[in-house]
Scaffold this motif. Structure first.
Motif, PDB file in Angstrom:
ATOM      1  N   GLY A 207      -9.861   6.466   4.205  1.00  0.00           N
ATOM      2  CA  GLY A 207      -8.887   5.367   3.673  1.00  0.00           C
ATOM      3  C   GLY A 207      -8.172   5.857   2.654  1.00  0.00           C
ATOM      4  O   GLY A 207      -7.095   5.502   2.385  1.00  0.00           O
ATOM      5  N   LEU A 208      -8.677   6.773   1.831  1.00  0.00           N
ATOM      6  CA  LEU A 208      -8.105   7.261   0.593  1.00  0.00           C
ATOM      7  C   LEU A 208      -6.688   7.927   0.766  1.00  0.00           C
ATOM      8  O   LEU A 208      -5.664   7.852   0.378  1.00  0.00           O
ATOM      9  CB  LEU A 208      -8.903   8.160  -0.256  1.00  0.00           C
ATOM     10  N   GLN A 209      -6.975   8.728   2.087  1.00  0.00           N
ATOM     11  CA  GLN A 209      -5.860   9.582   2.348  1.00  0.00           C
ATOM     12  C   GLN A 209      -4.658   8.692   2.962  1.00  0.00           C
ATOM     13  O   GLN A 209      -3.474   9.173   2.612  1.00  0.00           O
ATOM     14  CB  GLN A 209      -6.269  10.565   3.514  1.00  0.00           C
ATOM     15  N   LEU A 210      -5.338   7.870   3.750  1.00  0.00           N
ATOM     16  CA  LEU A 210      -4.079   7.026   4.163  1.00  0.00           C
ATOM     17  C   LEU A 210      -3.456   6.121   3.054  1.00  0.00           C
ATOM     18  O   LEU A 210      -2.189   5.923   3.229  1.00  0.00           O
ATOM     19  CB  LEU A 210      -4.751   5.834   5.202  1.00  0.00           C
ATOM     20  N   PHE A 211      -4.064   5.747   2.028  1.00  0.00           N
ATOM     21  CA  PHE A 211      -3.548   4.955   1.000  1.00  0.00           C
ATOM     22  C   PHE A 211      -2.480   5.767   0.138  1.00  0.00           C
ATOM     23  O   PHE A 211      -1.635   5.207  -0.444  1.00  0.00           O
ATOM     24  CB  PHE A 211      -4.667   4.397  -0.091  1.00  0.00           C
ATOM     25  N   VAL A 212      -2.780   7.051  -0.109  1.00  0.00           N
ATOM     26  CA  VAL A 212      -2.270   8.033  -0.645  1.00  0.00           C
ATOM     27  C   VAL A 212      -1.000   8.283  -0.200  1.00  0.00           C
ATOM     28  O   VAL A 212       0.361   8.299  -0.597  1.00  0.00           O
ATOM     29  CB  VAL A 212      -2.776   9.343  -0.791  1.00  0.00           C
ATOM     30  N   VAL A 213      -0.916   8.381   1.452  1.00  0.00           N
ATOM     31  CA  VAL A 213       0.266   8.526   2.233  1.00  0.00           C
ATOM     32  C   VAL A 213       1.175   7.212   2.061  1.00  0.00           C
ATOM     33  O   VAL A 213       2.337   7.352   2.130  1.00  0.00           O
ATOM     34  CB  VAL A 213      -0.196   8.707   3.754  1.00  0.00           C
ATOM     35  N   LEU A 214       0.476   6.009   2.100  1.00  0.00           N
ATOM     36  CA  LEU A 214       1.414   4.991   1.839  1.00  0.00           C
ATOM     37  C   LEU A 214       1.924   4.813   0.728  1.00  0.00           C
ATOM     38  O   LEU A 214       3.258   4.598   0.497  1.00  0.00           O
ATOM     39  CB  LEU A 214       0.304   3.628   2.064  1.00  0.00           C
ATOM     40  N   MET A 215       1.314   5.154  -0.421  1.00  0.00           N
ATOM     41  CA  MET A 215       2.046   5.331  -1.778  1.00  0.00           C
ATOM     42  C   MET A 215       3.262   6.255  -1.764  1.00  0.00           C
ATOM     43  O   MET A 215       4.032   6.170  -2.693  1.00  0.00           O
ATOM     44  CB  MET A 215       0.730   5.588  -2.833  1.00  0.00           C
ATOM     45  N   LEU A 216       3.160   7.293  -1.135  1.00  0.00           N
ATOM     46  CA  LEU A 216       3.984   8.246  -1.197  1.00  0.00           C
ATOM     47  C   LEU A 216       5.417   7.660  -0.835  1.00  0.00           C
ATOM     48  O   LEU A 216       6.561   7.791  -1.346  1.00  0.00           O
ATOM     49  CB  LEU A 216       4.067   9.431  -0.091  1.00  0.00           C
ATOM     50  N   TYR A 217       5.370   6.689   0.219  1.00  0.00           N
ATOM     51  CA  TYR A 217       6.745   6.078   0.658  1.00  0.00           C
ATOM     52  C   TYR A 217       6.981   4.953  -0.167  1.00  0.00           C
ATOM     53  O   TYR A 217       8.146   4.653  -0.441  1.00  0.00           O
ATOM     54  CB  TYR A 217       6.350   5.348   2.241  1.00  0.00           C
ATOM     55  N   VAL A 218       5.934   4.082  -0.919  1.00  0.00           N
ATOM     56  CA  VAL A 218       6.526   3.512  -2.004  1.00  0.00           C
ATOM     57  C   VAL A 218       7.254   3.938  -2.902  1.00  0.00           C
ATOM     58  O   VAL A 218       8.062   3.328  -3.621  1.00  0.00           O
ATOM     59  CB  VAL A 218       4.995   2.638  -2.465  1.00  0.00           C
ATOM     60  N   TRP A 219       6.590   5.228  -3.613  1.00  0.00           N
ATOM     61  CA  TRP A 219       7.306   5.723  -4.601  1.00  0.00           C
ATOM     62  C   TRP A 219       8.609   6.313  -4.081  1.00  0.00           C
ATOM     63  O   TRP A 219       9.448   6.181  -4.941  1.00  0.00           O
ATOM     64  CB  TRP A 219       6.395   6.885  -4.957  1.00  0.00           C
ATOM     65  N   LEU A 220       8.754   6.811  -2.874  1.00  0.00           N
ATOM     66  CA  LEU A 220      10.017   7.042  -2.592  1.00  0.00           C
ATOM     67  C   LEU A 220      10.964   5.951  -2.492  1.00  0.00           C
ATOM     68  O   LEU A 220      11.983   6.211  -2.927  1.00  0.00           O
ATOM     69  CB  LEU A 220      10.042   7.933  -1.266  1.00  0.00           C
ATOM     70  N   GLY A 221      10.527   4.700  -1.853  1.00  0.00           N
ATOM     71  CA  GLY A 221      11.479   3.727  -1.877  1.00  0.00           C
ATOM     72  C   GLY A 221      11.859   3.190  -3.253  1.00  0.00           C
ATOM     73  O   GLY A 221      12.994   2.844  -3.524  1.00  0.00           O
ATOM     74  N   ILE A 222      10.739   3.122  -4.204  1.00  0.00           N
ATOM     75  CA  ILE A 222      11.179   2.622  -5.412  1.00  0.00           C
ATOM     76  C   ILE A 222      11.983   3.481  -6.156  1.00  0.00           C
ATOM     77  O   ILE A 222      12.937   2.942  -6.961  1.00  0.00           O
ATOM     78  CB  ILE A 222       9.910   2.228  -6.291  1.00  0.00           C
ATOM     79  N   GLY A 223      11.710   4.745  -6.125  1.00  0.00           N
ATOM     80  CA  GLY A 223      12.518   5.855  -6.908  1.00  0.00           C
ATOM     81  C   GLY A 223      13.976   5.977  -6.420  1.00  0.00           C
ATOM     82  O   GLY A 223      14.947   5.906  -7.252  1.00  0.00           O
TER      83      GLY A 223
END
Length: 297
Positions: free
Chosen positions: A210-226
């Motif tokens: 679950g940690l790996q999936l969560f980090v992957v999801l946060m990559l897209y969140v950071w990309l979108g917000i950035g």
């Protein structure tokens, strides 16, 4: 009989109009509450991931890590977050309302402006969400829950800059963490495009944690917000240099501004603009005089 039918038809139209306005305002008010909560949640998650997973994994030895000093990366990350949160607070601390007006104008049902604001005169808007008259209103920022105008434009621009940089830095460290911890390869440019759907499928198959999936999801969140913050920053700097606001551009209103772009930027960033680039401090005297708004109209 004809007058009665006409009156009934008019009443139905007004009822439908007010119901539609109520629904739109309800959605905007909900967004006005959800967006700051989303921002603070993403900020807290970013802090936890950096200090509990990214930095300990990528820099296990403070002085001999090949990617650089652990202390250096920690200080750099804290510097970005300090400026992002500091300018966020300053944007809220210095609202853009006019201190010379305390009355609440009533918006006409035939107002042609957007549902969240009503244009008055001389660069003044009445924001229906803030319930205040805004001087040199540019737009209503849902992430801060207030309007962006003459007083807090610099803080908003710096907030966008540092938030974008923080997201980019988090994205780089997140990719490095996945590479080191889970041996993922990002050499193929298409890897990032297929990473989320593949990771989601592998998670439900029990292949990844679950940690790996969560980090992957946060990559897209950071990309979108950035990307969103970077776009807002470029747009606002361009408008400020032209001596124009987003509200004026939406209304198709051309501003007869004879001031050079350097002076327009100086009006927003102040003479101590270099200090404002590295610290969330006040670098220009805030002005509440209505006459300043007339320079833009």
């Amino acid at each position: 009989m004809k007058d009665s039918s006409s009156s009934l038809w008019t009443a139905q139209i007004l009822l439908h109009y007010h119901a539609d306005m109520f629904t739109r305002m309800l959605k905007l008010r909900l967004l006005n509450a959800v967006a700051p909560a989303y921002f603070f949640t993403a900020t807290a998650v970013t802090f936890i991931l950096h200090f509990c997973f990214f930095i300990p994994t990528l820099f296990p030895n403070p002085d001999t890590s090949p990617g650089g000093s652990k202390t250096l990366h920690t200080v750099f990350f804290l510097f970005l977050m300090f400026n992002a949160l500091g300018n966020y607070i300053m944007t809220i601390k210095y609202p853009a309302e006019s201190a010379n007006e305390t009355g609440v104008p009533v918006c006409s049902p035939h107002c042609s402006d957007m549902v969240d604001a009503h244009y008055l005169l001389n660069g003044r808007h009445f924001c229906k969400l803030c319930k205040k008259v805004i001087l040199k209103r540019d737009h209503h920022c849902f992430f801060t829950g207030n309007c962006i105008g003459n007083k807090n434009m610099r803080y908003f621009i710096m907030f966008c800059i540092y938030t974008s940089c923080t997201c980019l830095y988090s994205l780089v460290l997140g990719v490095a963490f996945l590479t080191v911890e889970y041996s993922l390869s990002f050499e193929n440019p298409l890897t990032f495009l297929t990473l989320l759907p593949f990771s989601t499928g592998y998670f439900f198959m029990g292949t990844i944690s679950g940690l790996q999936l969560f980090v992957v999801l946060m990559l897209y969140v950071w990309l979108g917000i950035g990307l969103v913050c970077a776009g807002f920053c470029c747009q606002q700097v361009l408008l400020v240099a032209r001596g124009q606001t987003w509200c004026q551009m939406q209304r198709g209103q051309l501003v007869d501004n004879h001031s050079p772009w350097r002076n327009n930027l100086m009006d927003v960033f102040g003479t101590r603009w270099i200090l404002g680039l590295i610290l969330p401090v006040q670098t220009v005297e805030t002005c509440t005089d209505e006459m300043d708004a007339q320079k833009q109209d």
